[in-house]
Design a protein around this motif. Structure first.
Motif, mmCIF file in Angstrom:
data_model
loop_
_atom_site.group_PDB
_atom_site.id
_atom_site.type_symbol
_atom_site.label_atom_id
_atom_site.label_comp_id
_atom_site.label_asym_id
_atom_site.label_seq_id
_atom_site.Cartn_x
_atom_site.Cartn_y
_atom_site.Cartn_z
ATOM 1 N N GLY A 41 0.780 -1.224 0.000
ATOM 2 C CA GLY A 41 0.000 0.000 0.000
ATOM 3 C C GLY A 41 0.812 1.275 0.000
ATOM 4 O O GLY A 41 0.287 2.350 -0.302
ATOM 5 N N ARG A 47 -0.588 -0.734 -5.333
ATOM 6 C CA ARG A 47 -1.943 -0.892 -4.790
ATOM 7 C C ARG A 47 -2.810 -1.668 -5.771
ATOM 8 O O ARG A 47 -2.879 -1.326 -6.948
ATOM 9 N N PRO A 48 -3.494 -2.700 -5.292
ATOM 10 C CA PRO A 48 -4.235 -3.565 -6.204
ATOM 11 C C PRO A 48 -5.454 -2.910 -6.844
ATOM 12 O O PRO A 48 -6.153 -2.118 -6.221
ATOM 13 N N ALA A 49 -5.681 -3.299 -8.106
ATOM 14 C CA ALA A 49 -6.908 -2.940 -8.816
ATOM 15 C C ALA A 49 -7.938 -4.051 -8.628
ATOM 16 O O ALA A 49 -9.134 -3.818 -8.763
ATOM 17 N N ILE A 51 -8.319 -8.108 -6.362
ATOM 18 C CA ILE A 51 -7.743 -9.155 -5.521
ATOM 19 C C ILE A 51 -8.588 -10.407 -5.707
ATOM 20 O O ILE A 51 -9.797 -10.386 -5.468
ATOM 21 N N ALA A 67 -6.289 -6.390 1.408
ATOM 22 C CA ALA A 67 -7.242 -5.372 0.953
ATOM 23 C C ALA A 67 -7.318 -4.226 1.947
ATOM 24 O O ALA A 67 -7.260 -3.048 1.570
ATOM 25 N N THR A 70 -3.985 -2.121 2.037
ATOM 26 C CA THR A 70 -3.636 -1.379 0.825
ATOM 27 C C THR A 70 -4.683 -0.333 0.465
ATOM 28 O O THR A 70 -4.490 0.431 -0.478
ATOM 29 N N TYR A 72 -7.673 -1.083 -0.633
ATOM 30 C CA TYR A 72 -8.493 -1.618 -1.725
ATOM 31 C C TYR A 72 -9.959 -1.553 -1.322
ATOM 32 O O TYR A 72 -10.336 -2.010 -0.255
ATOM 33 N N LYS A 73 -10.786 -0.982 -2.187
ATOM 34 C CA LYS A 73 -12.204 -0.780 -1.869
ATOM 35 C C LYS A 73 -13.132 -1.784 -2.537
ATOM 36 O O LYS A 73 -14.303 -1.842 -2.221
#
Length: 184
Positions: A41, A47-49, A51, A67, A70, A72-73
């Motif tokens: 993060g 940062r993941p797009a 998961i 999630a 980082t 992640y939403k």
């Protein structure tokens, strides 16, 4: 597309009455995964797009911690193709038309992740994945390129693999948990 292959964190050896699929993360596994999540993060590029996770409890818990750490939403997707023992080709079929505006994090198990890494990158001399370990790669039109290996115990990043690969120190997370090496 950027892909981060992540092995689930350390889990309890047994989950009485639940079988292997019901094993959950130990506190040690949660702690290591939180450190890895903070590291991912820290950089917008990491940062993941999306998961995706194996549907087994320990992998889903790992994915949810990543999630949260980082920012992640989106939803964590449980993908049967990441279950232990699956053919890497099943996942490659899913990946073949996928486009994302950031990294795809795939959380799974050994030896399946090593087989997947070999399918994506070829034989490059990767060691088996450590628990909470991360391999970053770039995958375009069926061709993979190794980017990095993050060792969760030392939080050191290797940019090359093979007999003379030297790890680099990852930026240490700033938290009350102390230095990465001292907390494992």
């Amino acid at each position: 597309m950027e892909i981060f292959l992540v092995r689930h964190g350390h889990a309890l050896d047994e989950a009485p009455g639940l079988g292997d699929a019901g094993r959950w993360l130990s506190e040690r596994g949660r702690k290591a995964t939180r450190k890895v999540g903070r590291w991912l993060g820290k950089s917008k590029k990491r940062r993941p797009a999306a998961i995706w996770s194996s549907p087994l409890v320990r992998a889903l818990q790992t994915a949810e911690i990543l999630a949260a750490r980082t920012g992640y939403k989106g939803e964590v997707k449980a993908a049967a193709e990441l279950s232990p023992g699956r053919d890497p080709g099943d996942l490659l079929t899913l990946l073949s038309g996928l486009t994302l505006e950031g990294p795809l994090v795939l959380v799974g198990h050994e030896p399946s992740l090593s087989l997947l890494a070999k399918a994506l990158l070829g034989e490059i001399g990767l060691e088996p994945f450590k628990k909470s370990g991360v391999v970053g790669l770039r995958w375009d039109q069926g061709a993979g390129q190794f980017r990095f290996l993050l060792d969760p115990a030392t939080m050191k990043v290797q940019k090359r693999v093979g007999p003379k690969a030297e790890p680099e120190a990852a930026a240490a997370p700033s938290s009350a948990e102390g230095s990465p090496a001292a907390t494992e």
